[in-house]
Motif scaffolding. Structure first.
Motif, PDB file in Angstrom:
ATOM      1  N   TRP A 135      50.827  77.039  51.515  1.00 20.90           N
ATOM      2  CA  TRP A 135      50.015  76.044  52.220  1.00 20.90           C
ATOM      3  C   TRP A 135      50.030  74.696  51.503  1.00 20.90           C
ATOM      4  O   TRP A 135      50.116  73.640  52.144  1.00 20.90           O
ATOM      5  N   PRO A 140      51.182  71.878  57.036  1.00 21.48           N
ATOM      6  CA  PRO A 140      51.163  72.825  58.153  1.00 21.48           C
ATOM      7  C   PRO A 140      50.567  72.254  59.431  1.00 21.48           C
ATOM      8  O   PRO A 140      50.557  72.936  60.464  1.00 21.48           O
ATOM      9  N   GLU A 170      46.538  85.531  57.967  1.00 25.12           N
ATOM     10  CA  GLU A 170      45.574  84.931  58.894  1.00 25.12           C
ATOM     11  C   GLU A 170      44.290  84.534  58.174  1.00 25.12           C
ATOM     12  O   GLU A 170      43.690  83.489  58.483  1.00 25.12           O
ATOM     13  N   ARG A 173      45.069  81.306  56.414  1.00 26.17           N
ATOM     14  CA  ARG A 173      45.127  80.182  57.363  1.00 26.17           C
ATOM     15  C   ARG A 173      43.725  79.671  57.685  1.00 26.17           C
ATOM     16  O   ARG A 173      43.475  78.457  57.695  1.00 26.17           O
ATOM     17  N   ASP A 174      42.799  80.598  57.921  1.00 25.92           N
ATOM     18  CA  ASP A 174      41.437  80.195  58.265  1.00 25.92           C
ATOM     19  C   ASP A 174      40.762  79.473  57.097  1.00 25.92           C
ATOM     20  O   ASP A 174      40.007  78.514  57.296  1.00 25.92           O
ATOM     21  N   TYR A 176      42.355  77.741  54.708  1.00 20.70           N
ATOM     22  CA  TYR A 176      42.970  76.422  54.510  1.00 20.70           C
ATOM     23  C   TYR A 176      42.620  75.464  55.643  1.00 20.70           C
ATOM     24  O   TYR A 176      42.546  74.252  55.428  1.00 20.70           O
ATOM     25  N   GLN A 177      42.384  75.993  56.843  1.00 19.84           N
ATOM     26  CA  GLN A 177      41.977  75.121  57.939  1.00 19.84           C
ATOM     27  C   GLN A 177      40.649  74.434  57.618  1.00 19.84           C
ATOM     28  O   GLN A 177      40.467  73.243  57.907  1.00 19.84           O
ATOM     29  N   ILE A 188      46.027  73.478  62.107  1.00 21.11           N
ATOM     30  CA  ILE A 188      47.256  74.068  61.577  1.00 21.11           C
ATOM     31  C   ILE A 188      48.141  74.521  62.734  1.00 21.11           C
ATOM     32  O   ILE A 188      47.662  75.117  63.703  1.00 21.11           O
ATOM     33  N   THR A 190      51.060  76.334  62.078  1.00 22.15           N
ATOM     34  CA  THR A 190      51.898  77.407  61.535  1.00 22.15           C
ATOM     35  C   THR A 190      51.869  78.646  62.419  1.00 22.15           C
ATOM     36  O   THR A 190      50.795  79.128  62.788  1.00 22.15           O
TER      37      THR A 190
END
Length: 450
Positions: A135, A140, A170, A173-174, A176-177, A188, A190
């Protein structure tokens, strides 16, 4: 593809041609393996693949991405290639040609992305740490490329090889969002999908920036660090003086964390392991203790030894055996690991508990689950501790056709570690002989009778 990248690749091709013209052997990304070799390889390098896993990352130009991901401590090997497209077999020119057709509206196929295949040992490298590097080292949120490299072949992507990887990806991702949103970035883009139609790239692409240190890289991150919300810091950390200094697990959780609740239900609620644990919503080490780095997700289970972090397990995908295998890697001796995780066998007559005759219980050395009672133990003269009956629900049975024999393998149902085999030549009342490696049993004698 940018002008800089085109020039860099042409120079590399010209150099390779010049070397060939002078009769020099072209530099290979990895040494070739013997056709007879059955060991897992990446880039032609054989390695012990017993515990290794692969995951694939799309971060734009794969030259720079390969360099960044290789630098993550704990990565075993990397190589670059193409994945995620409709075509089963492609090369570099095929991917570029397909992208041109897509832009011209003459193709509606899904093109491949440039990716880095990363091989790692999950016992030594926490996947969340690898994802943090992914990330942080590209953008992204960019649509249809990275930096000046524009096209779907440069898209941001994570291609997983297991359901556990998907869940952790997943989760990351949440996390880093939220980090990006606080910094003013958009959503994002990605894609997180199972790996599909992976093709290893041509040799001149492998280790490109190792062979060409001043070559084109093309990667640029957002500058936003990956990690849990730093604002959630109201909970005080556990008191280190009240914990077990020699060895202690700390389970870091968060509010509204379904993965934490699942881990509590599957693992913590029936905890019987020797090593103690404490749960906390703080994001700091116990007072007077030291974390090796910031927490990257929840749940994170950190093993502390003498007040310092030894290892961590981040995220939970619903498979308790993955957690127990990770913990067992740090609790068991090398010989125990060989038996437990590599289906090894101790030499007959050399294991522990062969002549143990005291009343008591035999436990899984990792999870602490009860496996056998002493009153089911008998002398089979086979050289290994033998039992005619296990504790109810304690074992898992698998067909084993190795070494030219058909046998039934016995594993611990809680942790999944290999214990031995079961045969139909035991005494009454079951007629079974559970032939067990004594070195992966922990015996606890019954307390003396009053």
């Amino acid at each position: 593809m940018t002008i800089e990248k085109t020039i860099a690749m042409l120079l590399a091709l010209m150099l390779g041609g010049a070397l060939a013209a002078f009769g020099w052997r072209a530099l290979q990304a990895r040494p070739a393996t013997s056709p007879a070799s059955t060991a897992p390889t990446i880039g032609g390098t054989p390695m012990d693949g017993t515990h290794l896993q692969d995951i694939y990352f799309g971060m734009g130009c794969f030259w720079g991405a390969e360099k960044r991901l290789r630098a993550v401590p704990g990565v075993v090997a990397v190589e670059v290639g193409y994945a995620g497209g409709d075509a089963q077999k492609v090369g570099y020119e095929d991917v570029l040609r397909e992208e041109r057709l897509i832009r011209m509206g003459r193709s509606h196929a899904r093109n491949h992305a440039e990716v880095v295949r990363v091989r790692y040992d999950p016992r030594r490298l926490d996947l969340m740490k690898l994802l943090a590097a992914f990330w942080e080292n590209h953008d992204p949120t960019q649509v249809g490329g990275q930096g000046n490299d524009i096209g779907s072949n440069y898209r941001s992507a994570i291609y997983y090889t297991s359901e556990a990887q998907k869940v952790v990806a997943e989760q990351s991702r949440d996390i880093y969002q939220k980090n990006l949103a606080r910094a003013g970035f958009g959503p994002i883009t990605t894609e997180i999908l199972p790996v599909r139609h992976y093709n290893r790239a041509e040799d001149y692409h492998q280790d490109y920036l190792v062979k060409n240190p001043d070559g084109y890289c093309g990667l640029g991150g957002t500058g936003v660090k990956f990690g849990l919300d730093a604002e959630v810091g109201a909970t005080p950390p556990p008191d280190g003086a009240a914990l077990h200094a020699d060895r202690q697990l700390v389970v870091y959780e968060a509010e509204d964390c379904p993965y934490c609740e699942k881990f509590e239900a599957d693992v913590l609620s029936t905890w019987k392991a020797d090593v103690p644990f404490v749960r906390t919503r703080a994001q700091k080490a116990p007072t007077g203790w030291t974390l090796a780095g910031p927490l990257l997700g929840t749940p994170t289970i950190v093993l502390f030894t003498h007040g310092k972090e030894t290892a961590r397990f981040t995220g939970y995908a619903g498979d308790p055996k993955k957690f127990w295998q990770w913990l067992g890697f740090y609790l068991l001796s090398p010989e125990q690991q060989r038996i437990a995780f590599e289906n090894g066998t101790e030499r007959p007559g050399t294991g522990a508990h062969l002549y143990e005759s005291r009343p008591g219980t035999y436990y899984d050395p990792v999870s602490g689950a009860a496996l056998f009672r002493s009153d089911a133990k008998f002398d089979s003269s086979c050289g290994w501790p033998s039992f005619f009956e296990p504790m109810p629900g304690a074992l898992q049975f698998l067909a084993d056709d190795s070494h030219g024999m058909h046998r039934i393998e016995v594993r611990s149902a809680s942790s999944g570690i290999h214990l031995g085999h079961v045969f139909d030549d035991g005494p009454p009342p079951t007629g079974k002989r559970y032939c067990i490696n004594g070195n992966v049993l922990r015996f606890v004698p019954d307390p003396p009778k009053a």
